[in-house]
Motif scaffolding. Structure first.
Motif, PDB file in Angstrom:
ATOM      1  N   PRO A   5       6.756  -4.865 -22.606  1.00 46.29           N
ATOM      2  CA  PRO A   5       6.270  -5.301 -23.921  1.00 46.29           C
ATOM      3  C   PRO A   5       4.758  -5.517 -23.962  1.00 46.29           C
ATOM      4  N   ASP A   6       4.176  -5.878 -22.829  1.00 51.22           N
ATOM      5  CA  ASP A   6       2.714  -6.098 -22.812  1.00 51.22           C
ATOM      6  C   ASP A   6       1.956  -4.800 -23.109  1.00 51.22           C
ATOM      7  N   LEU A   7       2.543  -3.656 -22.714  1.00 49.05           N
ATOM      8  CA  LEU A   7       1.932  -2.358 -23.042  1.00 49.05           C
ATOM      9  C   LEU A   7       2.424  -1.851 -24.397  1.00 49.05           C
ATOM     10  N   GLY A   8       3.671  -2.141 -24.668  1.00 50.96           N
ATOM     11  CA  GLY A   8       4.296  -1.683 -25.916  1.00 50.96           C
ATOM     12  C   GLY A   8       3.553  -2.169 -27.147  1.00 50.96           C
ATOM     13  N   VAL A   9       2.809  -3.246 -27.007  1.00 57.42           N
ATOM     14  CA  VAL A   9       2.053  -3.787 -28.135  1.00 57.42           C
ATOM     15  C   VAL A   9       1.071  -2.737 -28.697  1.00 57.42           C
ATOM     16  N   ASP A  10       0.626  -1.808 -27.859  1.00 60.04           N
ATOM     17  CA  ASP A  10      -0.239  -0.730 -28.380  1.00 60.04           C
ATOM     18  C   ASP A  10       0.487   0.032 -29.492  1.00 60.04           C
ATOM     19  N   TYR A  11       1.755   0.344 -29.240  1.00 61.74           N
ATOM     20  CA  TYR A  11       2.502   1.100 -30.248  1.00 61.74           C
ATOM     21  C   TYR A  11       2.859   0.249 -31.463  1.00 61.74           C
ATOM     22  N   LEU A  12       3.020  -1.058 -31.263  1.00 60.02           N
ATOM     23  CA  LEU A  12       3.237  -1.922 -32.430  1.00 60.02           C
ATOM     24  C   LEU A  12       1.991  -1.890 -33.320  1.00 60.02           C
ATOM     25  N   ASN A  13       0.828  -1.904 -32.684  1.00 56.77           N
ATOM     26  CA  ASN A  13      -0.418  -1.871 -33.463  1.00 56.77           C
ATOM     27  C   ASN A  13      -0.616  -0.516 -34.140  1.00 56.77           C
ATOM     28  N   ILE A  14      -0.243   0.535 -33.442  1.00 57.20           N
ATOM     29  CA  ILE A  14      -0.313   1.865 -34.051  1.00 57.20           C
ATOM     30  C   ILE A  14       0.632   1.955 -35.243  1.00 57.20           C
ATOM     31  N   ALA A  15       1.841   1.444 -35.058  1.00 60.44           N
ATOM     32  CA  ALA A  15       2.817   1.454 -36.161  1.00 60.44           C
ATOM     33  C   ALA A  15       2.248   0.707 -37.363  1.00 60.44           C
ATOM     34  N   ASP A  16       1.576  -0.405 -37.102  1.00 59.48           N
ATOM     35  CA  ASP A  16       0.999  -1.191 -38.197  1.00 59.48           C
ATOM     36  C   ASP A  16      -0.086  -0.393 -38.926  1.00 59.48           C
ATOM     37  N   GLU A  17      -0.946   0.254 -38.162  1.00 53.31           N
ATOM     38  CA  GLU A  17      -1.990   1.069 -38.810  1.00 53.31           C
ATOM     39  C   GLU A  17      -1.367   2.201 -39.635  1.00 53.31           C
ATOM     40  N   LEU A  18      -0.312   2.787 -39.109  1.00 52.41           N
ATOM     41  CA  LEU A  18       0.320   3.902 -39.839  1.00 52.41           C
ATOM     42  C   LEU A  18       1.045   3.411 -41.084  1.00 52.41           C
ATOM     43  N   LEU A  19       1.720   2.279 -40.974  1.00 52.67           N
ATOM     44  CA  LEU A  19       2.450   1.756 -42.136  1.00 52.67           C
ATOM     45  C   LEU A  19       1.499   1.425 -43.281  1.00 52.67           C
ATOM     46  N   ARG A  20       0.301   0.974 -42.924  1.00 55.61           N
ATOM     47  CA  ARG A  20      -0.702   0.713 -43.949  1.00 55.61           C
ATOM     48  C   ARG A  20      -1.032   2.006 -44.705  1.00 55.61           C
ATOM     49  N   ARG A  21      -1.136   3.101 -43.966  1.00 53.46           N
ATOM     50  CA  ARG A  21      -1.480   4.380 -44.592  1.00 53.46           C
ATOM     51  C   ARG A  21      -0.299   4.989 -45.341  1.00 53.46           C
ATOM     52  N   LEU A  22       0.914   4.676 -44.868  1.00 55.03           N
ATOM     53  CA  LEU A  22       2.103   5.260 -45.488  1.00 55.03           C
ATOM     54  C   LEU A  22       2.561   4.468 -46.703  1.00 55.03           C
ATOM     55  N   THR A  23       1.967   3.309 -46.905  1.00 57.20           N
ATOM     56  CA  THR A  23       2.388   2.405 -47.973  1.00 57.20           C
ATOM     57  C   THR A  23       3.912   2.238 -48.064  1.00 57.20           C
ATOM     58  N   LEU A  24       4.444   1.691 -46.992  1.00 54.79           N
ATOM     59  CA  LEU A  24       5.853   1.262 -46.964  1.00 54.79           C
ATOM     60  C   LEU A  24       5.791  -0.261 -46.877  1.00 54.79           C
ATOM     61  N   PRO A  25       5.602  -0.939 -48.012  1.00 54.10           N
ATOM     62  CA  PRO A  25       5.148  -2.322 -48.038  1.00 54.10           C
ATOM     63  C   PRO A  25       5.969  -3.320 -47.202  1.00 54.10           C
ATOM     64  N   GLY A  26       7.258  -3.445 -47.474  1.00 56.07           N
ATOM     65  CA  GLY A  26       8.056  -4.450 -46.771  1.00 56.07           C
ATOM     66  C   GLY A  26       8.038  -4.274 -45.264  1.00 56.07           C
ATOM     67  N   ALA A  27       7.881  -3.040 -44.844  1.00 58.37           N
ATOM     68  CA  ALA A  27       7.983  -2.735 -43.424  1.00 58.37           C
ATOM     69  C   ALA A  27       6.883  -3.418 -42.604  1.00 58.37           C
ATOM     70  N   ARG A  28       5.699  -3.594 -43.182  1.00 60.18           N
ATOM     71  CA  ARG A  28       4.604  -4.208 -42.417  1.00 60.18           C
ATOM     72  C   ARG A  28       4.902  -5.678 -42.113  1.00 60.18           C
ATOM     73  N   ALA A  29       5.490  -6.360 -43.072  1.00 58.05           N
ATOM     74  CA  ALA A  29       5.828  -7.771 -42.857  1.00 58.05           C
ATOM     75  C   ALA A  29       6.892  -7.880 -41.766  1.00 58.05           C
ATOM     76  N   ARG A  30       7.866  -6.975 -41.804  1.00 55.53           N
ATOM     77  CA  ARG A  30       8.919  -7.022 -40.786  1.00 55.53           C
ATOM     78  C   ARG A  30       8.357  -6.655 -39.412  1.00 55.53           C
TER      79      ARG A  30
END
Ligand SMILES: Nc1ncnc2c1ncn2[C@@H]1O[C@H](COP(=O)(O)OP(=O)(O)OP(=O)(O)O)[C@@H](O)[C@H]1O
Ligand SMILES: [Mg+2]
Length: 261
Positions: A226-251
């Motif tokens: 999980p300490d490395l996996g956080v990179d992909y969580l951050n990437i997912a967050d950046e992508l969700l911002r661009r994809l405008t899937l609103p509820g998903a970012r909060a989750r």
């Protein structure tokens, strides 16, 4: 439904790991995700633990022997070596670049996201992915000649957009398998920033042997390290911002907190 093709100009830049891990992260935040393996090597199918005997596969779909729905196995469309044959057969057909797009149409309503893992070449399979996609996501490895290859890949994206898919947009560029302690990775990041501006994700994926280990166990890096996996969580967050899937970012924020605790 948003369709994302993950590509790079060359092999081993972490494409399949990116598709595999993002599939996992997006599913955990409640999105329905279809993962499509478009590489005859079938690595994504392995990583996602699909039975190697599962049929039909994407090769059967592209060869018109099966529908896409039939080739979905637990929300994964696997690939096997027959995809290489299907690619060759496809070469002689009218509308050969549109085959995957047409096949995906029938599942539009069933998924929030479709992630397509491209093979390590910019041939007909990758073109099919780019024609079927709304978004292209580029994986660039941190090495000296990264820029050269990235330019080839953006050239193919441009061609697909001009000739066949005017709606295709660049979702982002990921500096993958990076070690930002080295000058070399920092320089790669800087040149990608100059070239792509905000399209380059701020998050880089750190290089670690743990990725090969987790792949061997068919385990997501999120669980394995999980300490490395956080990179992909951050990437997912950046992508969700661009994809405008609103509820998903909060989750996703909830998931990140849960993993950190
Ligand atoms: N962040 C990382 N750090 C170190 N190794 C990694 C990382 N991500 C992936 N790898 C490893 O690098 C190798 C290539 O990764 P992966 O299969 O994801 O790349 P790819 O671009 O899909 O390759 P191909 O072009 O052959 O399809 C694998 O052994 C994988 O475990
Ligand atoms: Mg791959």
């Amino acid at each position: 439904m948003a369709t994302i093709a993950v590509l790079s100009q060359k092999g081993g830049t972490g494409k399949t790991t990116t598709v595999r891990t993002l599939t996992d992260v997006f599913r955990r935040v409640g999105l329905s995700v279809l993962a499509v393996d478009l590489d005859p090597q079938g690595n994504l199918s392995d990583y996602l633990d699909v039975d190697p005997e599962a049929t039909p596969t994407i090769g059967d779909v592209l060869a018109d022997r099966a529908t896409l729905s039939e080739a979905i196995h637990a929300d994964v469309v696997p690939a096997s070596l027959n995809l290489a044959e299907a690619e060759l057969a496809l070469g002689g057909k009218i509308g050969r670049e549109l085959t995957l797009k047409r096949a995906l149409r029938s599942v539009r309503d069933r998924y929030d996201l479709v992630l397509i893992d491209c093979p390590p070449s910019l041939g007909l399979l990758t073109v099919n992915a780019l024609v079927a996609a709304d978004w292209a996501l580029l994986s660039a490895e941190a090495q000296y000649f990264a820029m050269q290859g990235v330019e080839q890949a953006t050239g193919v994206i441009e061609l697909a957009r001009e000739a066949l898919n005017p709606d295709l947009a660049l979702l982002g560029v990921i500096l993958n398998i990076a070690d930002m302690r080295t000058r070399h990775s920092r320089e790669a990041f800087a040149s990608l920033r100059t070239h792509f501006g905000e399209k380059l994700l701020d998050t880089t994926v750190r290089a670690s042997i743990a990725y090969a280990e987790s792949a061997e166990r068919a385990q997501s890096i999120i669980d394995y390290r999980p300490d490395l996996g956080v990179d992909y969580l951050n990437i997912a967050d950046e992508l969700l911002r661009r994809l405008t899937l609103p509820g998903a970012r909060a989750r996703l924020a909830d998931l990140a907190a849960e993993i950190a605790s």
